[in-house]
Scaffold this active site. Structure first.
Site, PDB file in Angstrom:
ATOM      1  N   GLY A 249       0.765  -1.248   0.000  1.00  0.00           N
ATOM      2  CA  GLY A 249       0.000   0.000   0.000  1.00  0.00           C
ATOM      3  C   GLY A 249       0.789   1.287   0.000  1.00  0.00           C
ATOM      4  N   GLU A 291       4.012  -6.645   1.479  1.00  0.00           N
ATOM      5  CA  GLU A 291       3.576  -6.997   0.123  1.00  0.00           C
ATOM      6  C   GLU A 291       3.468  -5.798  -0.801  1.00  0.00           C
ATOM      7  OE1 GLU A 291       0.623 -10.609   1.555  1.00  0.00           O
ATOM      8  OE2 GLU A 291      -0.171  -8.587   1.350  1.00  0.00           O
ATOM      9  N   GLY A 293       3.348  -3.768  -4.107  1.00  0.00           N
ATOM     10  CA  GLY A 293       3.125  -4.033  -5.526  1.00  0.00           C
ATOM     11  C   GLY A 293       3.430  -2.774  -6.311  1.00  0.00           C
ATOM     12  N   TYR A 335     -11.011   5.588 -10.746  1.00  0.00           N
ATOM     13  CA  TYR A 335     -10.652   6.346  -9.539  1.00  0.00           C
ATOM     14  C   TYR A 335     -10.406   7.823  -9.789  1.00  0.00           C
ATOM     15  CZ  TYR A 335      -8.850   1.533  -8.889  1.00  0.00           C
ATOM     16  OH  TYR A 335      -8.674   0.183  -8.878  1.00  0.00           O
ATOM     17  N   CYS A 362     -15.583   3.621 -26.593  1.00  0.00           N
ATOM     18  CA  CYS A 362     -16.890   4.216 -26.793  1.00  0.00           C
ATOM     19  C   CYS A 362     -17.511   4.539 -25.432  1.00  0.00           C
ATOM     20  CB  CYS A 362     -17.742   3.218 -27.542  1.00  0.00           C
ATOM     21  SG  CYS A 362     -18.912   4.032 -28.568  1.00  0.00           S
ATOM     22  N   GLU A 363     -16.977   5.553 -24.781  1.00  0.00           N
ATOM     23  CA  GLU A 363     -17.350   5.858 -23.405  1.00  0.00           C
ATOM     24  C   GLU A 363     -16.838   7.271 -23.131  1.00  0.00           C
ATOM     25  OE1 GLU A 363     -18.998   3.913 -20.109  1.00  0.00           O
ATOM     26  OE2 GLU A 363     -17.995   2.595 -21.528  1.00  0.00           O
TER      27      GLU A 363
HETATM   28  N1  LLP Z   1      -1.488  -7.045  -0.379  1.00  0.00           N
HETATM   29  C1  LLP Z   1      -2.812  -7.111  -0.454  1.00  0.00           C
HETATM   30  C2  LLP Z   1      -3.538  -8.075   0.370  1.00  0.00           C
HETATM   31  C3  LLP Z   1      -3.502  -6.272  -1.323  1.00  0.00           C
HETATM   32  O1  LLP Z   1      -4.819  -6.337  -1.384  1.00  0.00           O
HETATM   33  C4  LLP Z   1      -2.780  -5.364  -2.131  1.00  0.00           C
HETATM   34  C5  LLP Z   1      -3.471  -4.481  -3.055  1.00  0.00           C
HETATM   35  C6  LLP Z   1      -1.383  -5.342  -2.033  1.00  0.00           C
HETATM   36  C7  LLP Z   1      -0.772  -6.197  -1.137  1.00  0.00           C
HETATM   37  C8  LLP Z   1      -0.529  -4.429  -2.851  1.00  0.00           C
HETATM   38  O2  LLP Z   1      -0.774  -3.101  -2.624  1.00  0.00           O
HETATM   39  P1  LLP Z   1       0.127  -1.972  -3.312  1.00  0.00           P
HETATM   40  O3  LLP Z   1       1.499  -2.039  -2.659  1.00  0.00           O
HETATM   41  O4  LLP Z   1       0.222  -2.274  -4.755  1.00  0.00           O
HETATM   42  O5  LLP Z   1      -0.582  -0.724  -3.045  1.00  0.00           O
HETATM   43  N2  LLP Z   1      -6.321  -1.230  -8.543  1.00  0.00           N
HETATM   44  C9  LLP Z   1      -5.999  -0.219  -7.537  1.00  0.00           C
HETATM   45  C10 LLP Z   1      -5.170  -0.783  -6.431  1.00  0.00           C
HETATM   46  C11 LLP Z   1      -5.812  -1.959  -5.751  1.00  0.00           C
HETATM   47  C12 LLP Z   1      -4.938  -2.562  -4.697  1.00  0.00           C
HETATM   48  C13 LLP Z   1      -5.508  -3.841  -4.230  1.00  0.00           C
HETATM   49  N3  LLP Z   1      -4.726  -4.517  -3.261  1.00  0.00           N
HETATM   50  C14 LLP Z   1      -5.307   0.946  -8.228  1.00  0.00           C
HETATM   51  O6  LLP Z   1      -5.108   0.901  -9.429  1.00  0.00           O
HETATM   52  O7  LLP Z   1      -4.971   1.932  -7.583  1.00  0.00           O
END
Ligand code: LLP
Length: 433
Positions: A249, A291, A293, A335, A362-363
């Site tokens: 996050g 975690e 991402g 978002y 188309c949006e």
């Molecule tokens: N761990 C869990 C359990 C999660 O649900 C997530 C993200 C992560 C790790 C990784 O989070 P990060 O470090 O990437 O923030 N589609 C949305 C983001 C959804 C995140 C969902 N879970 C966007 O494009 O902003």
């Protein structure tokens, strides 16, 4: 000028990524094109890994969250960098298996894993299943029994921390579909129940409070709350929970207005909180997992488009259309996300006119940038949208039957296709006429 550290401008006034001229990449591979700077991707993996070594005596593991971007090549890179991985579906798990990712470093997430997914995870020997609810607990126990094994599990817990981020990506509060809550005793009850099961072992607890978060405080609070829970489980149930997974996050810089925390700094703070809380709650210092991402892969990616039709609607606004859109980047329509873009073929020109960059779907809401100051764009220009490495390809769709773009990985002047461009034949491959 740029929000990501890996970009520069060459003598032709072209944007450069990983020593590759982006205009040449666009010519060679076509647009829309996802470009991934593999060197920065690897560097970001190392930042987390080294911070755990430095601040937490190496007593932890960084799991790359595959939902941000997952393909066989990224799995390979993450494995080479020594990270573990979080997968959230049978599809992500299957990709990791096929890429040869070590299963003993895989953590399987999801708020509604299907029986087939659970079966695949147990059969493949994933390190941990992060169990979301009682229904799932029963299914995991049954699958482990079927394979004659004992499956290590963690529980996904809502720590009751409200992270200040977009509503759709807040997950730590009680009103969330993810996990079991602390405040109403659900979390305690599910641990107690699991202790009676023969084919699972409760090895850890997990929380994830949201995504694109800029403050350290909610992470520290969540760690404190989770440690208190570990203490409660030990004192009331006699179970020493050994692992604490604090999720991902951490926010990144999409525009100049974003001010992300330094990731090593975050780990330093949280490590201190966890160690102190371990002493206070009379439990061992847990093995820690996190975690990330987005913060690993988003800054390493850009998307290249070609500018098509331009409409200057007098007294309304100027639309600049590109050859992709919500089908390759749905984050604006979902978002209202903000991005930074650069005219890749005249990259250091000044930002002088306000435009709206629209996609080709188309949006009406299919926009990439809305009313943003841009360099003067003309038909045929190459437009680079920055920091698109996360949640772009992974959330892409075939809306309007538009084939998904390829991903090209660049490293030190080399460029290699790691995901091929979809063809029209790919689009009809599963149709049964
Ligand atoms: N761990 C869990 C359990 C999660 O649900 C997530 C993200 C992560 C790790 C990784 O989070 P990060 O470090 O990437 O923030 N589609 C949305 C983001 C959804 C995140 C969902 N879970 C966007 O494009 O902003």
């Amino acid at each position: 000028m740029f929000v990501s550290e890996n970009l520069s401008v060459n003598e032709k006034n072209h944007l450069v990524i990983g020593k590759n001229d982006t205009v040449e990449l666009a010519e060679k591979f076509g647009t829309p094109l996802y470009v991934l700077d593999e060197d920065l991707f690897r560097k970001n993996c190392r930042i987390y890994k080294e911070a755990i070594e430095k601040y937490y005596d190496g007593n932890g593991l960084v799991l790359y969250a595959n939902k941000a971007l997952c393909c066989m090549h990224t799995c390979k890179v993450v494995a080479e960098e020594g990270l573990g991985a979080d997968v959230v579906s049978g599809g992500e798990l299957y990709t990791a298996i096929k890429a040869g990712f070590p299963m003993d470093k895989i953590y399987f997430h999801g708020n509604n894993k299907t029986p087939d997914e659970i079966d695949l995870a147990v059969k493949s020997g994933v390190s941990h299943i992060v169990v979301d609810n009682v229904y799932e607990l029963d299914k995991v126990n049954a699958a482990a029994e079927k394979y004659g094994t004992v499956q290590p599990i963690m529980f996904r817990i809502k720590p009751g921390i409200d992270a200040h981020t977009h509503n759709f990506v807040r997950t730590g509060q009680i009103d969330s579909k993810f996990g079991v809550a602390l405040e109403n005793g659900e979390a305690f009850d599910i641990v107690k129940r699991a202790m009676e099961y023969k084919n699972v072992t409760v090895d850890g607890v997990h929380c994830h409070i949201g995504s694109q978060i800029f403050d350290i405080e909610p992470f520290c609070l969540a760690a404190e709350v989770m440690m208190r829970f570990i203490g409660e489980v030990k004192s009331k149930l006699g179970l020493e929970v050994k692992k604490l997974n604090l999720g991902g996050g951490y926010g990144i810089r999409y525009t100049e207005n974003d001010d992300p925390i330094e990731y090593g700094e975050y780990i330093k703070h949280v490590s201190d909180v966890v160690k102190k809380a371990a002493a206070e709650n009379n439990v061992d210092v847990p093995f820690i997992l996190m975690e990330p991402g987005r913060s690993i892969v988003a800054p390493a990616g850009i998307t290249l488009y070609t500018v098509g039709g331009i409409k200057d609607i007098k007294n309304v606004r100027k639309y600049v259309s590109v050859d992709g859109g919500m089908c390759d980047n749905p984050r604006y329509i979902l978002y209202g996300s903000d991005y930074t873009a650069v005219a890749a073929n005249h990259a250091s020109d000044k930002y002088e006119e306000v435009v709206t960059v629209a996609g080709k779907c188309c949006e009406s809401g299919d926009l990439i940038l809305e009313n943003k100051l841009m360099q003067k764009l003309e038909v045929g220009d190459t437009l680079a949208v920055l920091a698109t490495g996360a949640y772009n390809y992974s959330m892409a769709s075939n809306y309007n039957r538009i084939p998904r773009p390829p991903i090209v990985a660049v490293s030190n002047g080399e460029a290699k296709v790691i995901v091929k461009r979809e063809t029209y034949d790919d689009l009809i491959a599963n149709d049964v006429p």
